[in-house]
Scaffold this motif. Sequence first.
Motif, PDB file in Angstrom:
ATOM      1  N   ILE A   1     -98.393 -45.088 120.579  1.00 42.29           N
ATOM      2  CA  ILE A   1     -97.510 -45.194 121.746  1.00 42.29           C
ATOM      3  C   ILE A   1     -98.258 -45.823 122.918  1.00 42.29           C
ATOM      4  O   ILE A   1     -97.732 -46.694 123.614  1.00 42.29           O
ATOM      5  CB  ILE A   1     -96.958 -43.811 122.140  1.00 42.29           C
ATOM      6  N   GLN A   2     -99.504 -45.392 123.109  1.00 47.78           N
ATOM      7  CA  GLN A   2    -100.333 -45.955 124.183  1.00 47.78           C
ATOM      8  C   GLN A   2    -100.590 -47.438 123.940  1.00 47.78           C
ATOM      9  O   GLN A   2    -100.516 -48.251 124.864  1.00 47.78           O
ATOM     10  CB  GLN A   2    -101.667 -45.192 124.261  1.00 47.78           C
ATOM     11  N   LYS A   3    -100.881 -47.797 122.696  1.00 51.51           N
ATOM     12  CA  LYS A   3    -101.145 -49.195 122.366  1.00 51.51           C
ATOM     13  C   LYS A   3     -99.916 -50.064 122.629  1.00 51.51           C
ATOM     14  O   LYS A   3    -100.014 -51.144 123.218  1.00 51.51           O
ATOM     15  CB  LYS A   3    -101.555 -49.316 120.896  1.00 51.51           C
TER      16      LYS A   3
ATOM     17  N   TRP B   1     -99.489 -53.143 125.272  1.00 55.13           N
ATOM     18  CA  TRP B   1     -99.022 -54.462 124.851  1.00 55.13           C
ATOM     19  C   TRP B   1     -97.902 -54.947 125.763  1.00 55.13           C
ATOM     20  O   TRP B   1     -97.900 -56.096 126.207  1.00 55.13           O
ATOM     21  CB  TRP B   1     -98.522 -54.385 123.402  1.00 55.13           C
ATOM     22  N   HIS B   2     -96.969 -54.066 126.060  1.00 51.27           N
ATOM     23  CA  HIS B   2     -95.847 -54.443 126.926  1.00 51.27           C
ATOM     24  C   HIS B   2     -96.359 -54.834 128.322  1.00 51.27           C
ATOM     25  O   HIS B   2     -95.868 -55.806 128.903  1.00 51.27           O
ATOM     26  CB  HIS B   2     -94.844 -53.293 127.041  1.00 51.27           C
TER      27      HIS B   2
ATOM     28  N   THR C   1    -108.382 -54.713 134.075  1.00 51.67           N
ATOM     29  CA  THR C   1    -109.452 -55.712 134.066  1.00 51.67           C
ATOM     30  C   THR C   1    -109.261 -56.647 132.881  1.00 51.67           C
ATOM     31  O   THR C   1    -108.566 -56.308 131.904  1.00 51.67           O
ATOM     32  CB  THR C   1    -110.833 -55.049 133.945  1.00 51.67           C
ATOM     33  N   THR C   2    -109.892 -57.815 132.947  1.00 50.31           N
ATOM     34  CA  THR C   2    -109.787 -58.782 131.854  1.00 50.31           C
ATOM     35  C   THR C   2    -110.293 -58.196 130.544  1.00 50.31           C
ATOM     36  O   THR C   2    -109.705 -58.422 129.471  1.00 50.31           O
ATOM     37  CB  THR C   2    -110.590 -60.053 132.190  1.00 50.31           C
TER      38      THR C   2
ATOM     39  N   TYR D   1    -108.942 -57.303 125.687  1.00 49.51           N
ATOM     40  CA  TYR D   1    -109.570 -57.423 124.372  1.00 49.51           C
ATOM     41  C   TYR D   1    -109.735 -56.083 123.663  1.00 49.51           C
ATOM     42  O   TYR D   1    -110.200 -56.032 122.521  1.00 49.51           O
ATOM     43  CB  TYR D   1    -110.910 -58.152 124.514  1.00 49.51           C
ATOM     44  N   ASN D   2    -109.350 -55.000 124.334  1.00 46.63           N
ATOM     45  CA  ASN D   2    -109.274 -53.710 123.651  1.00 46.63           C
ATOM     46  C   ASN D   2    -108.002 -53.611 122.812  1.00 46.63           C
ATOM     47  O   ASN D   2    -107.912 -52.755 121.920  1.00 46.63           O
ATOM     48  CB  ASN D   2    -109.280 -52.559 124.672  1.00 46.63           C
ATOM     49  N   TYR D   3    -107.031 -54.492 123.106  1.00 46.97           N
ATOM     50  CA  TYR D   3    -105.737 -54.420 122.440  1.00 46.97           C
ATOM     51  C   TYR D   3    -105.350 -55.712 121.720  1.00 46.97           C
ATOM     52  O   TYR D   3    -104.453 -55.690 120.871  1.00 46.97           O
ATOM     53  CB  TYR D   3    -104.654 -54.062 123.469  1.00 46.97           C
ATOM     54  N   PHE D   4    -105.984 -56.829 122.062  1.00 51.69           N
ATOM     55  CA  PHE D   4    -105.693 -58.111 121.424  1.00 51.69           C
ATOM     56  C   PHE D   4    -106.996 -58.760 120.975  1.00 51.69           C
ATOM     57  O   PHE D   4    -107.990 -58.750 121.717  1.00 51.69           O
ATOM     58  CB  PHE D   4    -104.979 -59.056 122.399  1.00 51.69           C
TER      59      PHE D   4
END
Length: 232
Positions: A8-10, A14-15, A45-46, A50-53
């Motif tokens: 759910i957090q991920k 993403w949204h 932060t930028t 990259y923690n999600y993509f």
Amino acid sequence: MSLSRKDIQKERMWHYFINAASETIDEVGISQVRARTVAERAGFTTSTIYNYFREFSHVIFFAAMRYTKPYIEQLPQYMDQGTNTLEKWLYSWECFCKESFKHPQIYSHIFISNLKQVPEDLLDHYYRMYKHELVGLPDQVQSIVLQHTLSTRSSLYIQHAVDEGFIRHEDIPYITETTLLIWKGMLTDILNQRKPYSQTEAMRKTLHLVHKTIMNIVPVDKHQEVNVQFNI
């Protein structure tokens, strides 16, 4: 099956990033979108991206997919104009050309740019998140939409024309690959400003070549059964 708290957090993250990227595209255009701008707009932060993509290009891909909604919504109506598989296939090209030449950079990013990952995996993930965009689409149209590779989309649909006697099975690779190269060539010329074509001119020339390619394959005695009137 319910999502875990982690999932759910991920999905929520993403949204955030996809919405921020979409808003940035609206403001400055897809070629000017930068990771830092998107991250700041999303409130992170930028490095958080990259923690999600895996790649920032994936964020842009998902944001760009939102621009295909008019194409997806209009596709069934375009195809309904046809009375056989070839006519429906040609009208689907008209719909695709109309939207892709309206947003050439968007469609180039989705279908041409190097995403450093299998595009079908990204597309599958997108429609898992945005299932509502497929609601109401006929199953046959869904099978086209869910295929990222344009040549695969064409071959999946046009193979029904074999049973109707318009083409041979061995013609399918030539038809799909040639028509795809026609579209890519025109889109690339427009993006690189090699041709000063308007959206309408690009659409007309592309559809003319696509139509000519298929009619060179169709037996002469079947030509009268392929009557397409493009609205351009």
